[in-house]
Design a protein around this motif. Structure first.
Motif, PDB file in Angstrom:
ATOM      1  N   TYR A  39      46.409  30.389  45.494  1.00  0.00           N
ATOM      2  CA  TYR A  39      47.314  30.342  46.748  1.00  0.00           C
ATOM      3  C   TYR A  39      47.808  31.736  47.108  1.00  0.00           C
ATOM      4  O   TYR A  39      47.979  32.156  48.259  1.00  0.00           O
ATOM      5  CB  TYR A  39      48.448  29.387  46.490  1.00  0.00           C
ATOM      6  N   ILE A  40      48.313  32.200  46.018  1.00  0.00           N
ATOM      7  CA  ILE A  40      49.132  33.648  46.300  1.00  0.00           C
ATOM      8  C   ILE A  40      48.180  34.698  46.843  1.00  0.00           C
ATOM      9  O   ILE A  40      48.502  35.476  47.801  1.00  0.00           O
ATOM     10  CB  ILE A  40      49.946  33.946  45.094  1.00  0.00           C
ATOM     11  N   VAL A  41      47.037  34.795  46.012  1.00  0.00           N
ATOM     12  CA  VAL A  41      46.019  35.895  46.671  1.00  0.00           C
ATOM     13  C   VAL A  41      45.745  35.453  48.176  1.00  0.00           C
ATOM     14  O   VAL A  41      45.381  36.426  49.075  1.00  0.00           O
ATOM     15  CB  VAL A  41      44.828  35.824  45.940  1.00  0.00           C
ATOM     16  N   GLU A  42      45.363  34.142  48.193  1.00  0.00           N
ATOM     17  CA  GLU A  42      44.622  33.709  49.718  1.00  0.00           C
ATOM     18  C   GLU A  42      46.065  34.023  50.828  1.00  0.00           C
ATOM     19  O   GLU A  42      45.617  34.313  51.885  1.00  0.00           O
ATOM     20  CB  GLU A  42      44.524  32.245  49.710  1.00  0.00           C
ATOM     21  N   GLU A  43      47.163  33.982  50.343  1.00  0.00           N
ATOM     22  CA  GLU A  43      48.154  34.523  51.468  1.00  0.00           C
ATOM     23  C   GLU A  43      48.193  35.659  51.658  1.00  0.00           C
ATOM     24  O   GLU A  43      48.362  36.227  52.931  1.00  0.00           O
ATOM     25  CB  GLU A  43      49.638  33.910  50.780  1.00  0.00           C
ATOM     26  N   ALA A  44      48.064  36.753  50.638  1.00  0.00           N
ATOM     27  CA  ALA A  44      48.016  38.042  50.738  1.00  0.00           C
ATOM     28  C   ALA A  44      46.783  38.406  51.662  1.00  0.00           C
ATOM     29  O   ALA A  44      46.670  39.133  53.034  1.00  0.00           O
ATOM     30  CB  ALA A  44      47.956  38.766  49.393  1.00  0.00           C
ATOM     31  N   VAL A  45      45.534  37.878  51.436  1.00  0.00           N
ATOM     32  CA  VAL A  45      44.412  38.268  52.342  1.00  0.00           C
ATOM     33  C   VAL A  45      44.672  37.564  53.683  1.00  0.00           C
ATOM     34  O   VAL A  45      44.136  38.542  54.658  1.00  0.00           O
ATOM     35  CB  VAL A  45      43.172  37.374  51.470  1.00  0.00           C
ATOM     36  N   ALA A  46      45.104  36.659  53.705  1.00  0.00           N
ATOM     37  CA  ALA A  46      45.355  35.837  55.177  1.00  0.00           C
ATOM     38  C   ALA A  46      46.306  37.028  56.092  1.00  0.00           C
ATOM     39  O   ALA A  46      46.149  37.162  57.088  1.00  0.00           O
ATOM     40  CB  ALA A  46      46.099  34.683  55.035  1.00  0.00           C
ATOM     41  N   ALA A  47      47.234  37.738  55.309  1.00  0.00           N
ATOM     42  CA  ALA A  47      48.129  38.650  55.974  1.00  0.00           C
ATOM     43  C   ALA A  47      47.554  40.182  56.189  1.00  0.00           C
ATOM     44  O   ALA A  47      48.217  41.084  56.678  1.00  0.00           O
ATOM     45  CB  ALA A  47      49.329  38.707  55.147  1.00  0.00           C
ATOM     46  N   GLY A  48      46.156  40.333  55.722  1.00  0.00           N
ATOM     47  CA  GLY A  48      45.704  41.624  55.997  1.00  0.00           C
ATOM     48  C   GLY A  48      45.543  42.355  54.725  1.00  0.00           C
ATOM     49  O   GLY A  48      45.093  43.589  54.698  1.00  0.00           O
ATOM     50  N   VAL A  90      31.998  31.056  44.070  1.00  0.00           N
ATOM     51  CA  VAL A  90      31.287  32.399  44.384  1.00  0.00           C
ATOM     52  C   VAL A  90      32.326  33.080  45.419  1.00  0.00           C
ATOM     53  O   VAL A  90      32.541  34.392  44.940  1.00  0.00           O
ATOM     54  CB  VAL A  90      29.808  32.582  45.189  1.00  0.00           C
ATOM     55  N   SER A  91      33.079  32.784  46.261  1.00  0.00           N
ATOM     56  CA  SER A  91      33.739  33.263  46.972  1.00  0.00           C
ATOM     57  C   SER A  91      35.052  34.066  46.448  1.00  0.00           C
ATOM     58  O   SER A  91      35.411  35.213  46.841  1.00  0.00           O
ATOM     59  CB  SER A  91      34.111  32.418  48.103  1.00  0.00           C
ATOM     60  N   LEU A  92      35.453  33.330  45.116  1.00  0.00           N
ATOM     61  CA  LEU A  92      36.578  33.798  44.590  1.00  0.00           C
ATOM     62  C   LEU A  92      36.429  35.171  43.893  1.00  0.00           C
ATOM     63  O   LEU A  92      37.376  35.986  43.624  1.00  0.00           O
ATOM     64  CB  LEU A  92      36.897  32.593  43.430  1.00  0.00           C
ATOM     65  N   ALA A  93      35.162  35.413  43.512  1.00  0.00           N
ATOM     66  CA  ALA A  93      34.767  36.824  43.179  1.00  0.00           C
ATOM     67  C   ALA A  93      34.768  37.820  44.196  1.00  0.00           C
ATOM     68  O   ALA A  93      34.562  38.875  43.859  1.00  0.00           O
ATOM     69  CB  ALA A  93      33.280  36.699  42.330  1.00  0.00           C
ATOM     70  N   HIS A  94      34.803  37.559  45.437  1.00  0.00           N
ATOM     71  CA  HIS A  94      34.686  38.343  46.520  1.00  0.00           C
ATOM     72  C   HIS A  94      36.020  38.473  47.552  1.00  0.00           C
ATOM     73  O   HIS A  94      35.784  38.999  48.444  1.00  0.00           O
ATOM     74  CB  HIS A  94      33.389  38.302  47.622  1.00  0.00           C
ATOM     75  N   ILE A  95      36.934  37.504  47.084  1.00  0.00           N
ATOM     76  CA  ILE A  95      38.126  37.539  48.035  1.00  0.00           C
ATOM     77  C   ILE A  95      38.813  38.736  48.438  1.00  0.00           C
ATOM     78  O   ILE A  95      39.013  38.838  49.731  1.00  0.00           O
ATOM     79  CB  ILE A  95      39.102  36.463  47.283  1.00  0.00           C
ATOM     80  N   CYS A  96      38.845  39.688  47.609  1.00  0.00           N
ATOM     81  CA  CYS A  96      39.215  40.979  48.165  1.00  0.00           C
ATOM     82  C   CYS A  96      39.097  42.052  46.723  1.00  0.00           C
ATOM     83  O   CYS A  96      38.611  41.619  45.761  1.00  0.00           O
ATOM     84  CB  CYS A  96      40.768  41.003  48.497  1.00  0.00           C
ATOM     85  N   ASN A  97      39.626  43.058  46.965  1.00  0.00           N
ATOM     86  CA  ASN A  97      39.529  43.888  45.694  1.00  0.00           C
ATOM     87  C   ASN A  97      40.552  43.746  44.836  1.00  0.00           C
ATOM     88  O   ASN A  97      41.691  44.167  45.140  1.00  0.00           O
ATOM     89  CB  ASN A  97      39.491  45.531  46.220  1.00  0.00           C
TER      90      ASN A  97
END
Ligand code: UTP
Length: 290
Positions: A39-48, A90-97
């Motif tokens: 949830y926390i990583v998704e929050e960060a990615v959603a904020a750019g 699979v998407s979790l391996a590419h969510i961001c760096n």
């Protein structure tokens, strides 16, 4: 400067949720079907945010596995034509760096953030505490804070009001209102005694800092419990007039605490697209006997 880096401290011992956190990192405890840290990583990615450093420690390697490929599982899901689950996994391996660094001794949140010094360089960066999940109504909490940083150019803490009974467990803040949900923070006291409480505003789970914090952390002595407190270093910034508070709009769940885990499970479960409606019926039934 645009905020693209985030640090997630996740090296703590999680003593408040033992024995669950003995072998499983508390940041990996699930809310319905996703671990807290997702949830926390998704929050960060959603904020750019594009680059994340997770501060880990011994026994936390499950976090790295979660954001990596799982070839056997992926092949099995494909062979069984479970495309949706395959895509999710699979998407979790590419969510961001995502990178990892170990905090070799549990010397406190301030020391954990200090471990991010070379990752951060001279850029502003977000800190998302690894056991604080925030479910937003729309905009991610850290996105609201990035917007305030871009407008005012000062460090930002994510704040909420807590009861005066509770504030002694948190960090009380001296604040002056600037506009709706935005405050100037001029002082802070970690775990205040009742006499020291400045206001019912506390820092809950998020901050946005500039690299000046590292020099301050290097000069910060350990506090009474032997840990280097992030708030001791942030207080210097507040007293220098370089700190804002954003009262973010999401709901925060403390996944480092048993009641917080149950609250998150119930509230997120009720709005879950797959099991929400059955879970609601179940809760209504069980509530009759309470
Ligand atoms: P907490 O104080 O809530 O975590 O820190 P803790 O130390 O695990 O808690 P208890 O009291 O033992 O239950 C907030 C976040 O900072 C991380 C934790 O993993 C948590 O996500 N943390 C804390 C570190 O990374 N390093 C530390 O030395 C302390």
């Amino acid at each position: 400067m645009k905020v693209t880096k985030a640090v997630i401290p996740a090296a703590g011992l999680g003593t408040r949720v033992l024995p669950a956190s003995k072998a499983v990192p508390k940041e990996m405890l699930p809310i319905v079907d996703k671990p807290a840290i997702q949830y926390i990583v998704e929050e960060a990615v959603a904020a750019g945010i594009t680059d994340i450093l997770v501060i880990t420690s011994r026994g936390k390697s499950l976090i790295e596995d979660h954001f990596d490929h799982a070839p056997e599982l992926e092949q099995k899901l494909l062979a069984n034509e479970k495309q949706d689950l395959y895509d999710t996994v699979v998407s979790l391996a590419h969510i961001c760096n995502i990178q990892y660094v170990r905090q070799k001794e549990t010397k406190g949140l301030g020391h954990a953030v200090w471990c991010a010094k070379s990752f951060v360089g001279d850029e502003p960066f977000a800190v998302l505490y690894g056991d604080d999940v925030i479910i937003p109504p729309s905009r991610p909490a850290i996105g609201e804070m990035i917007a305030a940083y871009e407008e005012y150019g000062k460090c930002v803490v994510g704040i909420k009001r807590v009861s005066l009974k509770q504030i002694t467990k948190y960090c009380t803040l001296g604040v002056k209102k600037i506009s709706d949900h935005i405050y100037d923070v001029y002082d802070m006291i970690e775990k205040p005694t009742p006499d020291e409480v400045i206001s019912d505003f506390a820092i809950l789970g998020r901050c946005l800092l500039t690299s000046d914090i590292f020099d301050l952390l290097e000069k910060t002595p350990p506090s009474r419990n032997g840990e280097i407190q992030l708030t001791d270093a942030m207080r210097v910034l507040a007293r220098r007039g370089n700190m804002m508070g954003v009262e973010y709009s999401g709901t925060r769940y403390d996944m480092g605490n048993k009641l917080g885990i149950l609250q998150a499970t119930v509230e997120v479960g009720l709005s879950h697209p797959e099991i929400g409606s059955d879970f609601r019926d179940y809760l209504k039934e069980i509530a009759k006997s309470l």
